[in-house]
Design an enzyme around this catalytic site. Structure first.
Site, PDB file in Angstrom:
ATOM      1  N   LYS A 220       0.830  -1.211   0.000  1.00 24.89           N
ATOM      2  CA  LYS A 220       0.000   0.000   0.000  1.00 24.89           C
ATOM      3  C   LYS A 220       0.863   1.259   0.000  1.00 24.89           C
ATOM      4  O   LYS A 220       2.021   1.260   0.431  1.00 24.89           O
ATOM      5  CB  LYS A 220      -1.010  -0.040   1.140  1.00 24.89           C
ATOM      6  N   ARG A 256      -3.111 -10.152   4.826  1.00 28.15           N
ATOM      7  CA  ARG A 256      -3.575 -10.211   3.424  1.00 28.15           C
ATOM      8  C   ARG A 256      -2.474  -9.623   2.557  1.00 28.15           C
ATOM      9  O   ARG A 256      -2.179  -8.441   2.663  1.00 28.15           O
ATOM     10  CB  ARG A 256      -4.888  -9.426   3.305  1.00 28.15           C
TER      11      ARG A 256
HETATM   12  N1  HH2 Z   1      -7.455  -4.056   0.761  1.00 23.60           N
HETATM   13  C1  HH2 Z   1      -7.828  -4.084  -0.538  1.00 23.60           C
HETATM   14  C2  HH2 Z   1      -8.892  -4.874  -0.960  1.00 23.60           C
HETATM   15  N2  HH2 Z   1      -9.566  -5.663  -0.091  1.00 23.60           N
HETATM   16  N3  HH2 Z   1      -9.856  -6.488   2.099  1.00 23.60           N
HETATM   17  C3  HH2 Z   1      -9.509  -6.495   3.392  1.00 23.60           C
HETATM   18  N4  HH2 Z   1     -10.154  -7.281   4.263  1.00 23.60           N
HETATM   19  N5  HH2 Z   1      -8.480  -5.715   3.867  1.00 23.60           N
HETATM   20  C4  HH2 Z   1      -7.773  -4.891   3.048  1.00 23.60           C
HETATM   21  O1  HH2 Z   1      -6.864  -4.195   3.538  1.00 23.60           O
HETATM   22  C5  HH2 Z   1      -8.127  -4.850   1.654  1.00 23.60           C
HETATM   23  C6  HH2 Z   1      -9.197  -5.678   1.208  1.00 23.60           C
HETATM   24  C7  HH2 Z   1      -7.077  -3.239  -1.523  1.00 23.60           C
HETATM   25  O2  HH2 Z   1      -5.954  -3.910  -1.980  1.00 23.60           O
HETATM   26  P1  HH2 Z   1      -5.897  -4.780  -3.326  1.00 23.60           P
HETATM   27  O3  HH2 Z   1      -6.903  -5.875  -3.339  1.00 23.60           O
HETATM   28  O4  HH2 Z   1      -4.492  -5.226  -3.511  1.00 23.60           O
HETATM   29  O5  HH2 Z   1      -6.181  -3.745  -4.483  1.00 23.60           O
HETATM   30  P2  HH2 Z   1      -7.481  -3.356  -5.302  1.00 23.60           P
HETATM   31  O6  HH2 Z   1      -8.560  -3.044  -4.347  1.00 23.60           O
HETATM   32  O7  HH2 Z   1      -7.017  -2.162  -6.103  1.00 23.60           O
HETATM   33  O8  HH2 Z   1      -7.859  -4.522  -6.177  1.00 23.60           O
END
Ligand code: HH2
Length: 279
Positions: A220, A256
């Site tokens: 992040k 995660r």
């Molecule tokens: N962060 C993201 C998405 N889902 N779910 C939980 N429980 N906790 C988190 O911190 C979280 C999440 C965002 O990260 P990412 O999936 O890598 O990116 P994007 O939302 O751009 O697909």
């Protein structure tokens, strides 16, 4: 109805959840797993590297992201979930939509990861309760399109904890088994760099709610900003691993992450030194 053991039994501290974004626009990968075959292969690799959970998502929630419609989200995730049947790791569906969750659970997913903490779709709580699935409730201030505009708190740890306490009560009232719920401070969801690090530093405030905590700091932008780039939109793997180990030392149960192997190796080594209890 799934017969699942309590979440901390299935996923002892520390456990790793690998991220499989079936999206063209996720913040750190920009579509690497957008094709179903790629996403399925990535999930299998992560499982081999030691992920206890793989989290499949069809909608980016990065700051500024636009919402995705139901049909498109289903079109993205269903072929991946079909391809993961029989996976050794638990499959989680990252969605706020009841219909996506319902179909995912039918295809063998056992966890619903909802970044809206059951505020996005009034039918989602019932779907999770009826299936007997695991549930992750995450804190977010605002909504993805605008959440990073001007996040403010008087006391971020106390406010996030009281939000999650309220959502935990709502989930239990809707019939979700409390033993199957974990809580997540929502790193980057309506928070400044300082808020994000303070939440991990003061994880004890969240742990007082008595539920396992999941932390998603992987790659992040706060990590890139901490390292000196004020315009960073991502963070490095090394910084992610560092904050992940620190989060587990502070009491987090599940991380995660994008880079499963690096996190599993680092946690194994840290655990050989630090006393994280018998789990
Ligand atoms: N962060 C993201 C998405 N889902 N779910 C939980 N429980 N906790 C988190 O911190 C979280 C999440 C965002 O990260 P990412 O999936 O890598 O990116 P994007 O939302 O751009 O697909």
């Amino acid at each position: 109805m799934l017969e699942l053991e309590p979440i901390e039994q299935r996923f002892p501290r520390p456990s790793v959840m690998g991220i499989v974004n079936v999206t063209p626009d996720s913040f750190s990968e920009r579509g690497v797993n957008f094709r179903p075959e790629r996403a399925i292969a990535a999930a299998r690799t992560m499982t081999g590297e030691g992920a206890a959970i793989v989290d499949v998502g069809g909608e980016s929630t990065r700051p500024g992201a636009e919402a995705v419609g139901l049909e498109e989200e289903l079109r993205r995730v269903l072929p991946v979930l079909e391809g993961l049947s029989g996976l050794a790791a638990t499959v989680s569906i990252d969605t706020a939509k009841a219909e996506v969750a319902r179909q995912a659970l039918e295809l063998g997913a056992e966890m619903v990861n909802d970044v809206t903490a059951l505020r996005g779709d009034p039918d989602l709580a019932g779907v999770v309760a009826d299936a007997g699935a695991y549930l992750c409730l995450m804190h977010m201030q605002g909504e993805p399109r605008t959440m990073q505009a001007d996040p403010r708190y008087d006391d971020v740890a106390v406010e996030v904890a009281s939000f999650l306490e309220e959502r935990l009560e709502a989930a239990v009232e809707a019939g979700v088994n409390e033993e199957r719920i974990c809580l997540d401070p929502g790193i980057g969801f309506g928070k400044t760099v300082e808020h994000n690090f303070e939440l991990v530093r003061r994880l004890d405030v969240l742990l007082e709610l008595g539920r396992p905590v999941l932390v998603g700091f992987s790659r992040k932008s706060s990590l890139g900003r901490l390292l000196g780039d004020p315009d960073a939109t991502t963070g490095s793997t090394a910084a992610s691993v560092g904050v992940g180990v620190a989060a587990c030392a502070r009491g987090a149960t599940i991380l995660r992450v994008h880079d499963v192997r690096e996190h599993v190796e680092a946690l194994t080594a840290a655990r050989a030194v630090l006393d994280w209890g018998s789990q």
